[in-house]
Design an enzyme around this catalytic site. Structure first.
Site, PDB file in Angstrom:
ATOM      1  N   HIS A 283      -2.703   3.936  23.725  1.00 15.10           N
ATOM      2  CA  HIS A 283      -3.858   3.312  23.065  1.00 15.10           C
ATOM      3  C   HIS A 283      -4.539   4.298  22.110  1.00 15.10           C
ATOM      4  O   HIS A 283      -4.421   5.509  22.281  1.00 15.10           O
ATOM      5  CB  HIS A 283      -4.904   2.884  24.115  1.00 15.10           C
ATOM      6  N   CYS A 370     -10.560   3.961  30.728  1.00 10.59           N
ATOM      7  CA  CYS A 370      -9.870   2.707  31.083  1.00 10.59           C
ATOM      8  C   CYS A 370     -10.400   2.049  32.349  1.00 10.59           C
ATOM      9  O   CYS A 370     -10.247   0.841  32.532  1.00 10.59           O
ATOM     10  CB  CYS A 370      -8.389   2.955  31.329  1.00 10.59           C
TER      11      CYS A 370
HETATM   12  C1  CIR Z   1      -0.850  -0.257  30.858  1.00 11.80           C
HETATM   13  O1  CIR Z   1       0.212   0.209  30.455  1.00 11.80           O
HETATM   14  O2  CIR Z   1      -1.354  -1.230  30.329  1.00 11.80           O
HETATM   15  C2  CIR Z   1      -1.504   0.378  32.060  1.00 11.80           C
HETATM   16  N1  CIR Z   1      -0.512   0.878  32.939  1.00 11.80           N
HETATM   17  C3  CIR Z   1      -2.434   1.485  31.634  1.00 11.80           C
HETATM   18  C4  CIR Z   1      -3.612   1.003  30.839  1.00 11.80           C
HETATM   19  C5  CIR Z   1      -4.574   2.090  30.534  1.00 11.80           C
HETATM   20  N2  CIR Z   1      -5.681   1.603  29.800  1.00 11.80           N
HETATM   21  C6  CIR Z   1      -6.240   2.232  28.776  1.00 11.80           C
HETATM   22  O3  CIR Z   1      -5.769   3.239  28.322  1.00 11.80           O
HETATM   23  N3  CIR Z   1      -7.305   1.675  28.213  1.00 11.80           N
END
Ligand code: CIR
Length: 386
Positions: A283, A370
């Site tokens: 992200h 997150c």
């Molecule tokens: C994903 O790949 O969507 C999750 N395992 C990790 C999301 C992390 N979120 C973020 O960086 N905002």
């Protein structure tokens, strides 16, 4: 955590109406219909403020107040006395009692709200969180090799993180758990909250789309809602907000259509959205976050420096590529313990961050922003990093 208000009153309709008002405004509430019932429960579940009726069937408020002041566990409790009597007369009854305020019934609930704000100022932010799913091992992974995740350890780290949020001035509200959604702890991706509205995301990973339902419910009482619609996709983790400037990462999760829709929703509210190319990480906010309103912590291997004109840019230590994700809340900066070299740079350039362990959550490609969705309680609350 939300302040707890106890109501001691034998007028059930008053209790019901007042409870509804207080719960709507984010307080926890319990009630008792007489002073004895109040004292018994207060010893188990101490409130922050007592709303005490002066004239109850089983004994008057003044006697109850005197009894509370003699009880060592309750003697410092803040009390709002209420009655149909004029305030001046009530004040005479409780003359010399410290920590007592008065409200004449019937009262305007907004006046009660103001009094409570004076007595127990509310947290500056609401932080929505969600428990670690027992299925976390099945999380989405894009740039990391799958490794064994100790779910218990991840949950413990998440709890400590929630405590750090509370300390930083957040009213932490846990959404109902979603055990079947492996990535549901990463609530940031389900929405982006502004002062004027919240935009419900449409996550780029199909396995994550179900996460938005509960988030949408939670935000509906708090902000006007708008939604990213198909074929747009957008993850909250791709949106960096710095005042009225909004940066949206073009990633595997967020497409141009999602960014276009975000721009259209925000333009009438005076925000300017700029698309930013992101390479090498999941992200935008894996690569850049704010540590104060004008200063960004950046990994320029993953995101170009010239995408952020006018900002002071502090580079992470190159040996710690994941260190650019920090969470700024008011005067507090939360950062993972795994990046000591970048932390030293931040301490030199800014001030000491609050450190949390997040390495188990990081195995699921998550970081500190997150795991929460932050909403300023009062519009305009400075919250760089969101
Ligand atoms: C994903 O790949 O969507 C999750 N395992 C990790 C999301 C992390 N979120 C973020 O960086 N905002």
């Amino acid at each position: 955590m939300a302040a707890t208000i106890a109501i001691c009153d034998d007028d059930q309709s008053f209790v019901e109406l007042t409870t509804r008002y207080l719960v709507f405004h984010g307080y926890s509430v319990w009630s008792a219909e007489d002073p004895a019932g109040f004292t018994a429960r207060a010893l188990e579940e101490p409130p922050d403020v007592l709303l005490l009726d002066m004239q109850m069937r089983g004994g008057g408020g003044p006697q109850a107040l005197a009894a509370i002041r003699e009880c060592p566990e309750l003697k410092n409790l803040k009390v709002i006395m209420c009655s149909g009597m004029p305030v001046e007369q009530m004040a005479l009854w409780a003359e010399g009692m410290a920590g007592v305020k008065y409200l004449a019934k019937p009262f305007d609930t907004r006046r009660l709200g103001q009094l409570l704000e004076e007595i127990v100022p509310k947290a500056a932010f609401i932080a929505f969180t969600r428990a670690v799913s027992p299925q976390m091992a099945r999380c989405e992974l894009t740039h990391l090799e799958r490794s064994v995740i100790d779910v218990k350890r991840a949950a413990a780290q998440h709890e400590a993180y929630e405590k750090a949020l509370s300390k930083a001035g957040c009213d932490v509200r846990r959404l109902s758990a979603a055990p079947d959604l492996p990535d549901s702890v990463f609530v940031e991706d389900a929405a982006v909250v502004f002062d004027e509205l919240a935009v419900i995301a449409r996550p780029g990973a199909e396995t994550r789309r179900g996460e938005v339902v509960e988030v949408e419910k939670a935000l509906s009482g708090l902000r006007h809602l708008e939604k990213i619609e198909s074929p747009g996709t957008l993850d909250g983790g791709d949106v960096l907000v710095a005042g009225k400037r909004v940066f949206a990462g073009r990633t595997a999760r967020t497409n141009d259509e999602g960014i276009r829709q975000l721009g259209l929703l925000l333009a009438p509210r005076g925000y300017v959205v700029a698309a930013v190319p992101v390479t090498g990480c999941l992200h935008l906010k894996s690569a850049v976050t704010a540590f104060d309103e004008n200063s960004l912590l950046i990994n320029s291997k993953w995101v170009p420096r010239d995408a952020f004109p006018g900002f002071d840019l502090l580079e992470i230590d190159p040996s710690e590529p994941y260190a650019a994700n920090v969470l700024k809340l008011g005067e507090t900066l939360i950062m993972p313990s795994a990046f000591p070299k970048t932390r030293a740079r931040l301490e030199r350039e800014w001030k000491k961050p609050v450190i949390v362990d997040a390495d188990e959550l990081a195995k699921a490609e998550g970081a500190v922003t997150c795991c929460s969705l932050i909403a300023a309680r009062r519009p305009g609350e400075p919250r760089a990093g969101c």
